[in-house]
Design a protein around this motif. Structure first.
Motif, PDB file in Angstrom:
ATOM      1  N   ASP A 172       0.852  -1.190   0.000  1.00 60.17           N
ATOM      2  CA  ASP A 172       0.000   0.000   0.000  1.00 60.17           C
ATOM      3  C   ASP A 172       0.887   1.239   0.000  1.00 60.17           C
ATOM      4  O   ASP A 172       1.781   1.373   0.845  1.00 60.17           O
ATOM      5  N   ILE A 173       0.651   2.132  -0.939  1.00 57.71           N
ATOM      6  CA  ILE A 173       1.378   3.401  -0.994  1.00 57.71           C
ATOM      7  C   ILE A 173       0.360   4.526  -1.130  1.00 57.71           C
ATOM      8  O   ILE A 173      -0.485   4.491  -2.036  1.00 57.71           O
ATOM      9  N   GLY A 174       0.436   5.499  -0.241  1.00 61.71           N
ATOM     10  CA  GLY A 174      -0.530   6.587  -0.311  1.00 61.71           C
ATOM     11  C   GLY A 174      -0.147   7.745   0.588  1.00 61.71           C
ATOM     12  O   GLY A 174       1.019   7.902   0.993  1.00 61.71           O
ATOM     13  N   LEU A 175      -1.121   8.556   0.908  1.00 59.36           N
ATOM     14  CA  LEU A 175      -0.952   9.727   1.764  1.00 59.36           C
ATOM     15  C   LEU A 175      -1.765   9.550   3.041  1.00 59.36           C
ATOM     16  O   LEU A 175      -2.750   8.803   3.059  1.00 59.36           O
ATOM     17  N   ASN A 176      -1.349  10.225   4.102  1.00 59.89           N
ATOM     18  CA  ASN A 176      -2.129  10.167   5.340  1.00 59.89           C
ATOM     19  C   ASN A 176      -2.241  11.548   5.971  1.00 59.89           C
ATOM     20  O   ASN A 176      -1.481  12.469   5.671  1.00 59.89           O
ATOM     21  N   ASN A 177      -3.207  11.670   6.852  1.00 66.65           N
ATOM     22  CA  ASN A 177      -3.491  12.916   7.549  1.00 66.65           C
ATOM     23  C   ASN A 177      -4.201  12.536   8.834  1.00 66.65           C
ATOM     24  O   ASN A 177      -4.323  11.359   9.162  1.00 66.65           O
ATOM     25  N   TRP A 178      -4.698  13.525   9.558  1.00 69.71           N
ATOM     26  CA  TRP A 178      -5.604  13.234  10.666  1.00 69.71           C
ATOM     27  C   TRP A 178      -6.733  14.251  10.700  1.00 69.71           C
ATOM     28  O   TRP A 178      -6.612  15.376  10.189  1.00 69.71           O
ATOM     29  N   LEU A 179      -7.841  13.809  11.240  1.00 65.16           N
ATOM     30  CA  LEU A 179      -9.056  14.618  11.299  1.00 65.16           C
ATOM     31  C   LEU A 179      -9.343  15.020  12.732  1.00 65.16           C
ATOM     32  O   LEU A 179      -9.166  14.231  13.670  1.00 65.16           O
ATOM     33  N   GLU A 180      -9.808  16.257  12.889  1.00 66.46           N
ATOM     34  CA  GLU A 180     -10.246  16.766  14.184  1.00 66.46           C
ATOM     35  C   GLU A 180     -11.735  17.079  14.092  1.00 66.46           C
ATOM     36  O   GLU A 180     -12.146  17.965  13.340  1.00 66.46           O
ATOM     37  N   ASP A 181     -12.543  16.297  14.815  1.00 64.12           N
ATOM     38  CA  ASP A 181     -14.005  16.443  14.753  1.00 64.12           C
ATOM     39  C   ASP A 181     -14.516  16.340  13.320  1.00 64.12           C
ATOM     40  O   ASP A 181     -15.390  17.097  12.888  1.00 64.12           O
ATOM     41  N   GLY A 182     -13.949  15.431  12.552  1.00 62.76           N
ATOM     42  CA  GLY A 182     -14.409  15.170  11.196  1.00 62.76           C
ATOM     43  C   GLY A 182     -13.839  16.083  10.133  1.00 62.76           C
ATOM     44  O   GLY A 182     -14.165  15.926   8.951  1.00 62.76           O
ATOM     45  N   SER A 183     -12.964  17.020  10.492  1.00 64.80           N
ATOM     46  CA  SER A 183     -12.380  17.948   9.518  1.00 64.80           C
ATOM     47  C   SER A 183     -10.862  18.002   9.688  1.00 64.80           C
ATOM     48  O   SER A 183     -10.338  17.706  10.776  1.00 64.80           O
ATOM     49  N   PHE A 184     -10.178  18.382   8.607  1.00 65.35           N
ATOM     50  CA  PHE A 184      -8.741  18.579   8.715  1.00 65.35           C
ATOM     51  C   PHE A 184      -8.465  19.808   9.581  1.00 65.35           C
ATOM     52  O   PHE A 184      -9.214  20.797   9.528  1.00 65.35           O
ATOM     53  N   PRO A 185      -7.406  19.785  10.399  1.00 68.81           N
ATOM     54  CA  PRO A 185      -7.079  20.960  11.215  1.00 68.81           C
ATOM     55  C   PRO A 185      -6.876  22.198  10.347  1.00 68.81           C
ATOM     56  O   PRO A 185      -6.449  22.113   9.192  1.00 68.81           O
ATOM     57  N   ARG A 240      -4.514  13.539  26.004  1.00 65.40           N
ATOM     58  CA  ARG A 240      -3.081  13.711  25.800  1.00 65.40           C
ATOM     59  C   ARG A 240      -2.777  14.314  24.434  1.00 65.40           C
ATOM     60  O   ARG A 240      -1.605  14.479  24.071  1.00 65.40           O
ATOM     61  N   GLY A 241      -3.797  14.631  23.665  1.00 62.47           N
ATOM     62  CA  GLY A 241      -3.591  15.232  22.363  1.00 62.47           C
ATOM     63  C   GLY A 241      -3.135  16.675  22.473  1.00 62.47           C
ATOM     64  O   GLY A 241      -3.115  17.268  23.559  1.00 62.47           O
ATOM     65  N   PRO A 242      -2.749  17.294  21.369  1.00 66.14           N
ATOM     66  CA  PRO A 242      -2.271  18.684  21.404  1.00 66.14           C
ATOM     67  C   PRO A 242      -3.386  19.643  21.821  1.00 66.14           C
ATOM     68  O   PRO A 242      -4.573  19.375  21.605  1.00 66.14           O
ATOM     69  N   ILE A 243      -2.984  20.765  22.401  1.00 61.66           N
ATOM     70  CA  ILE A 243      -3.954  21.779  22.808  1.00 61.66           C
ATOM     71  C   ILE A 243      -4.430  22.531  21.564  1.00 61.66           C
ATOM     72  O   ILE A 243      -3.618  23.047  20.782  1.00 61.66           O
ATOM     73  N   ASN A 244      -5.768  22.597  21.378  1.00 62.70           N
ATOM     74  CA  ASN A 244      -6.312  23.271  20.205  1.00 62.70           C
ATOM     75  C   ASN A 244      -6.629  24.728  20.519  1.00 62.70           C
ATOM     76  O   ASN A 244      -6.319  25.244  21.616  1.00 62.70           O
ATOM     77  N   ALA A 245      -7.269  25.426  19.574  1.00 65.52           N
ATOM     78  CA  ALA A 245      -7.555  26.857  19.731  1.00 65.52           C
ATOM     79  C   ALA A 245      -8.516  27.127  20.873  1.00 65.52           C
ATOM     80  O   ALA A 245      -8.542  28.242  21.422  1.00 65.52           O
ATOM     81  N   ASP A 246      -9.325  26.138  21.257  1.00 67.96           N
ATOM     82  CA  ASP A 246     -10.274  26.303  22.358  1.00 67.96           C
ATOM     83  C   ASP A 246      -9.653  26.004  23.705  1.00 67.96           C
ATOM     84  O   ASP A 246     -10.342  26.067  24.746  1.00 67.96           O
ATOM     85  N   GLY A 247      -8.390  25.611  23.719  1.00 69.22           N
ATOM     86  CA  GLY A 247      -7.722  25.298  24.968  1.00 69.22           C
ATOM     87  C   GLY A 247      -7.959  23.883  25.453  1.00 69.22           C
ATOM     88  O   GLY A 247      -7.629  23.571  26.600  1.00 69.22           O
ATOM     89  N   ASN A 248      -8.504  23.033  24.597  1.00 63.67           N
ATOM     90  CA  ASN A 248      -8.777  21.645  24.970  1.00 63.67           C
ATOM     91  C   ASN A 248      -7.816  20.706  24.237  1.00 63.67           C
ATOM     92  O   ASN A 248      -7.191  21.076  23.237  1.00 63.67           O
ATOM     93  N   ASN A 249      -7.741  19.493  24.763  1.00 61.61           N
ATOM     94  CA  ASN A 249      -6.942  18.485  24.071  1.00 61.61           C
ATOM     95  C   ASN A 249      -7.669  18.032  22.809  1.00 61.61           C
ATOM     96  O   ASN A 249      -8.807  17.556  22.871  1.00 61.61           O
ATOM     97  N   ALA A 250      -7.020  18.192  21.664  1.00 63.20           N
ATOM     98  CA  ALA A 250      -7.642  17.826  20.391  1.00 63.20           C
ATOM     99  C   ALA A 250      -7.721  16.307  20.261  1.00 63.20           C
ATOM    100  O   ALA A 250      -6.815  15.581  20.650  1.00 63.20           O
ATOM    101  N   SER A 251      -8.845  15.841  19.714  1.00 62.10           N
ATOM    102  CA  SER A 251      -9.029  14.419  19.401  1.00 62.10           C
ATOM    103  C   SER A 251      -8.770  14.233  17.912  1.00 62.10           C
ATOM    104  O   SER A 251      -9.540  14.721  17.071  1.00 62.10           O
ATOM    105  N   LEU A 252      -7.696  13.554  17.587  1.00 65.17           N
ATOM    106  CA  LEU A 252      -7.279  13.401  16.198  1.00 65.17           C
ATOM    107  C   LEU A 252      -7.419  11.940  15.778  1.00 65.17           C
ATOM    108  O   LEU A 252      -6.964  11.030  16.478  1.00 65.17           O
ATOM    109  N   SER A 253      -8.032  11.706  14.620  1.00 63.81           N
ATOM    110  CA  SER A 253      -8.218  10.362  14.054  1.00 63.81           C
ATOM    111  C   SER A 253      -7.427  10.254  12.753  1.00 63.81           C
ATOM    112  O   SER A 253      -7.530  11.119  11.894  1.00 63.81           O
ATOM    113  N   ALA A 254      -6.652   9.187  12.630  1.00 58.47           N
ATOM    114  CA  ALA A 254      -5.816   9.006  11.445  1.00 58.47           C
ATOM    115  C   ALA A 254      -6.634   8.562  10.247  1.00 58.47           C
ATOM    116  O   ALA A 254      -7.608   7.793  10.364  1.00 58.47           O
TER     117      ALA A 254
END
Length: 379
Positions: free
Chosen positions: A161-174, A358-372
């Motif tokens: 498998d060869i491709g690209l990856n990212n992660w989503l925050e609440d269903g959208s790209f950061p 344990r995720g990174p702090i987002n603009a709202d000051g909360n830990n971001a939930s990121l899905s690969a």
């Protein structure tokens, strides 16, 4: 016999044909040569099977003496299955009777040979014969192309498998200005998979197996360093004087996959066999449309960060291995879709990349939930 086309309706007729060709004078109870057409010869056998030879002239018919028909039939028998209805033989030179005739083998791997299988290509190399191989051998290669409907209960293959990856925050790209925004091109996903394909019935197959894959999350802004903080993963600006050129997080997993597939060609494949000296190549091409949705689960076996930068005109890099608050287990959905020789995939993790809170702090000051998420092509 270039461009000769041979059609087989039933395997029973082929088996009888093989037996009778070898002992034709003794076993054929009646052989009738039809002279009604000058360009057609029909040999009738005692089991209602026929051999039909179509030529343009008597000279062409006489030239058949130069061909090894017995070897040709043996090769066809090795390649055919019960459901093969069509076979095309190209490059008749492969069957010309010569003093140094080379027999086409059954492609069984020997102790002194090397076999490489990748996707739909299988290559066997006999190292002893390769020592005597030269480019002239390729001109006399044997090539057989045919379509097969045979469906083995379970087949095994290795794919990439060869491709690209990212992660989503609440269903959208950061957002683009987020410190943990990912650069899509350059964030490569690579998977090495040992896959089995089991036929269930009709168009339904199950693809299952194990593999190892790598996520590479490359930051959009290379001036951010990925670091493990006291309470969560942190994305911090590089110290003054360091101009970042690349910053990424890599995680590797061992995975098990299980994907039900609907293959509307029902396993039909186009197969091309080529043999030249010590090299034997077999290429499989799937036919028709197929798709499936299934799942996977994996365990993290490694992770590291890499930060490349320029400082005082010199290039340097920092690499650190740690767990970076990454989840050890991952699980998600996998979709596959294919058309003939092209196969695409998409993976979506149902759990978060980082452990809870344990995720990174987002603009709202909360830990971001990121899905690969990853997508690409399967070779």
């Amino acid at each position: 016999m270039k461009n000769t086309q041979i059609k087989y309706r039933r395997m029973k007729s082929l088996i009888a044909l093989l037996a009778l060709l070898v002992i034709l004078p003794a076993s054929a109870s009646s052989i009738a040569l039809s002279n009604t057409k000058q360009d057609t010869v029909i040999i009738e056998l005692n089991n209602n099977s026929k051999i039909v030879i179509i030529t343009k002239s008597r000279d062409d018919l006489a030239s058949l003496e130069n061909y090894d028909i017995n070897q040709m039939v043996k090769d066809l028998n090795n390649q055919l299955s019960d459901s093969v209805e069509y076979m095309e033989i190209k490059d008749g030179k492969a069957y010309v009777n010569e003093d140094d005739e080379v027999e086409m083998k059954d492609w069984k791997i020997n102790d002194d040979e090397v076999r490489i299988k990748l996707g739909g290509v299988e290559v066997d190399v006999d190292t002893d014969e390769m020592d005597r191989w030269d480019e002239d051998d390729w001109e006399d290669r044997k090539k057989v192309t045919y379509e097969a409907d045979r469906v083995d209960k379970t087949t095994h293959h290795f794919n990439v498998d060869i491709g690209l990856n990212n992660w989503l925050e609440d269903g959208s790209f950061p957002a683009g200005n987020s410190p943990y925004s990912i650069k899509s091109f350059g964030s490569w996903y690579v998977g090495l998979n040992s896959t089995n394909r089991t036929w269930v019935g009709g168009p339904l197959f199950l693809e299952w197996g194990v593999g190892i894959n790598w996520y590479n999350w490359k930051l959009e802004d290379p001036d951010y360093i990925i670091q493990e903080g006291a309470n969560e993963i942190e994305f911090n600006l590089a110290p003054a004087g360091q101009n970042g050129t690349k910053s990424k997080l890599t995680a590797s997993y061992i995975n098990a996959t299980f994907v039900p597939m609907f293959d509307f060609s029902r396993g039909r494949r186009k197969i091309t066999s080529i043999e030249s000296g010590g090299i034997r190549i077999k290429k499989y091409s799937r036919k028709g449309f197929r798709f499936g949705i299934g799942g996977y689960a994996g365990y993290r076996i490694g992770s590291h960060t890499k930060f490349k930068y320029k400082e005082d005109g010199d290039r340097d890099k920092d690499k650190e291995s740690d767990n970076f608050f990454l989840e050890n287990f991952r699980y998600g959905l996998r979709a596959q879709i294919g058309w003939k020789g092209v196969e695409l995939f998409a993976n979506y993790d149902l759990n978060d990349v980082f452990t809870s809170n344990r995720g990174p702090i987002n603009a709202d000051g909360n830990n971001a939930s990121l899905s690969a998420i990853s997508f690409g092509i399967t070779l």
